[in-house]
Motif scaffolding. Structure first.
Motif: not given
Length: 649
Positions: A382-399
């Motif tokens: 069941r979907k009970i929440g989510h987490i969002t992560l943001t950064g001022f970097c490339s998507i590979e670096e954020l991953e």
């Protein structure tokens, strides 16, 4: 208008999408009146006396909501579009200090859009015939009933193998899909999905799944003003549920992302009404794009916009669009990259606690972490929440920075899958001579078969992620299906398929009236106290089981006479119908567990509006199937039609 003078949007559905819509509306002074159950997540986030208690599929409750609202919108597309059409045309009657007046709240998106999107086959036919060159997979409608096998053969000849068999209506999160690898899959596919209206789709050799959220605006006369697209994102589906979203997509060029935005805008320009729409598409191995499906509402793939596009998240955009407030000409993220991770219920209620704790306590100079919990009870998947992560970097670096979060999400999934496999695995019988204990009657719903069939061959996921709003089936069964012997189970299979189709939680048991009379009486006596509303009892020969259970329970009992070795089941039928006065026991035809299940659902529908609405749609689909056969008979003539019938045997 509310008593404070705020504009009121009436919302059909109050899940987490409605909750986040309310969180966006509160600081803007916009009032949301929600039609849903008492403690729905959205109602928890917005305190008002304008909420309506009931089902968002109940026509009377929808009219009540309309009477309290300046505008109507939806959080879920599986609503009654007939009543929305009626409200638009005729309005609803509202008592005012000046007397009764007719009130017509504008409906956005339009009921025409919602009705079209409810039928996935017609939705794609609409896009294909729009004249805008919208790419979709080749598809053909599949006949229901006796014609299904021939239709599947026609699809195999037309598309080759593999191809996808999909339910036209009511499915979500990839459920209702069956991958057809060869003709050997025809019969299993018909057994799994044959009671649903279906279509076949040519296999799409996609390498990634992309999604684009689009804001659609129009004037009060229905003329399109603009379609404004958010950035394209990459979506990851596991177990037929979206688990991760990457913005921008990994290893996808800016050129393709821009093509995706333009294509999504073209798609939404063909629809009607204002609002936010999700367009899911496939990126094929030749770098071309193909539309999968559309959702007429905020969507999983747009959650990241709350933090990444804070001046106009998908929820604020929904409010602005519905109320015809200004929206930007361009939507530019305020961060370079973002990742959204869905928090899905694990094997245990507390499985996600470590993930939540990690999100609360994680601080990084180059990555921001935002936790959203929906205040929903945790259940597996069941979907009970989510987490969002943001950064001022490339998507590979954020991953790379997000690796601890991604690993923990994957660990919860593995634990959940392991637990499910353990639950479905039969336990080895003990070789000990110790006598078996009498089993505990009716503890939980027997959803093992439904889970197994729903997760088999589901490869291409669907865009319309209704599980964001609809709940995982309750563990509390509403129907007890019992039999005198396991030899009766094949007869009951058709009825169990119907219960699964209508998503009715049920419990299974063997309660012989002659071999386990004490246990049978205990089951019957305790059923009502355990939440059971209807009992289906199958028996052959003397067939005492339905009547004996009826004598011990206040619940309605439906007997299924089983054809035994002698007398062709007439003895079973007469045994059940000849109950003495004061012990009512309903009876269906011999071996007709289908009607027993349908009758049970009608009984449930007398106090659960969702089941009543589902039954109405089932009857409409039966009517449509007969009309199709009648049309073929008139066109082909009796001789050709009879010949076709022979070839199916």
């Amino acid at each position: 208008m509310s008593s404070e003078g705020n504009t009121v949007i009436g919302l059909l559905g109050g899940g987490q999408l409605g909750r986040m819509l309310c969180e966006a509306a509160n600081p803007l002074g916009i009032d949301i009146a929600i039609l849903d159950e008492q403690n729905a997540p959205a109602k928890q986030a917005h305190n008002t006396n304008r909420h309506v208690l009931g089902s968002f599929k109940d026509p009377e409750r929808i009219k009540e909501l309309a009477a309290r609202s300046d505008y109507l919108s939806v959080e879920i597309e599986h609503v009654d579009t007939e009543v929305l059409e009626e409200i638009e045309k005729n309005g609803v009657q509202v008592d005012t200090k000046d007397g009764v007046v007719t009130h017509r709240p504008p409906i956005h998106p339009s009921w025409k859009t919602i009705r079209l999107i409810q039928d996935k086959y017609l939705q794609k036919e609409h896009f294909k015939s729009s004249g805008k060159g919208i790419p979709i997979a080749e598809q053909i409608a599949i006949e229901s009933g006796d014609g299904a096998l021939d239709s599947l053969k026609e699809a195999g000849e037309k598309f080759g193998f593999p191809f996808m068999l999909k339910a036209r209506k009511g499915s979500y999160d990839g459920r209702g899909n069956y991958k057809i690898d060869s003709e050997d899959d025809f019969e299993p596919a018909i057994k799994a999905l044959g009671t649903l209206p279906l279509y076949a789709e040519k296999w799409a050799p996609f390498v990634k799944e992309l999604a684009v959220m689009v804001i659609r605006t129009e004037d009060n006369d229905g003329n399109l003003r603009a379609c404004v697209a958010y950035p394209a994102v990459e979506t990851i589906h596991e177990d037929s549920i979206c688990t991760k979203v990457f913005m921008p997509p990994r290893e996808v060029s800016e050129e393709i992302c821009e093509k995706a935005r333009k294509l999504a805008s073209e798609v939404i320009s063909t629809l009607w009404g204002r609002g936010v729409f999700a367009v899911e598409m496939f990126l094929l191995d030749d770098d071309s794009l193909m539309i999968n499906e559309v959702a007429p509402r905020p969507h999983n793939s747009g959650h990241y916009t709350i933090e990444a596009v804070p001046y106009m998240s998908q929820y604020q955009a929904q409010l602005h669009a519905v109320l015809d407030l200004p929206v930007p000409e361009k939507l530019i993220p305020r961060v370079q990259s973002s990742i959204m991770l869905n928090i899905l219920g694990g094997a245990k209620p507390e499985s996600h606690h470590n993930l939540s704790a990690l999100a609360r306590g994680h601080f990084d100079e180059d990555m921001d972490v935002y936790l959203h919990l929906y205040n929903k009870v945790s259940k597996p998947g069941r979907k009970i929440g989510h987490i969002t992560l943001t950064g001022f970097c490339s998507i590979e670096e954020l991953e790379a920075k997000a690796k601890p979060f991604i690993e923990m999400v994957d660990e919860i999934r593995e634990e959940r899958l392991g637990s499910t496999s353990e639950t479905l695995r039969p336990t080895q019988e003990s070789k000990s001579p110790t006598p078996a204990k009498s089993p505990e009657p009716v503890k939980r719903a027997s959803y093992a078969n439904a889970v197994k069939s729903d997760t088999t061959n589901h490869v291409q996921p669907e865009a319309s992620e209704t599980s964001e709003e609809e709940e995982v089936p309750s563990d509390k069964p509403l129907v007890l299906v019992t039999m005198g012997s396991d030899s009766d189970l094949p007869v009951l299979k058709a009825g169990l398929d119907i219960l699964r189709e209508f998503k009715v939680p049920y419990a299974l048991d063997i309660t012989s009236a002659h071999r386990t009379p004490k246990y049978m009486m205990r089951v019957a006596d305790e059923a009502a106290g355990k939440g059971i509303k209807v009992i289906i009892a199958a028996a052959g020969g003397a067939a005492h089981l339905p009547g004996m259970i009826s004598s011990e329970t206040p619940l309605p009992v439906i007997g299924v006479p089983v054809k035994a070795t002698h007398l062709d089941g007439i003895d079973s039928l007469l045994s059940i119908v000849q109950m003495p006065r004061g012990v009512p026991t309903a009876t269906v035809g011999i071996n007709n567990s289908t009607n027993a299940a349908l009758l049970a659902i009608r009984i449930l529908g007398s106090f659960v509006p969702e089941y009543q609405q589902a039954m109405k749609k089932y009857q409409i689909e039966m009517e449509e199937a007969v009309i199709v056969k009648g049309t073929k008979l008139r066109e082909a003539g009796d001789l050709e039609y009879l010949e076709a019938m022979k070839s199916k045997k």
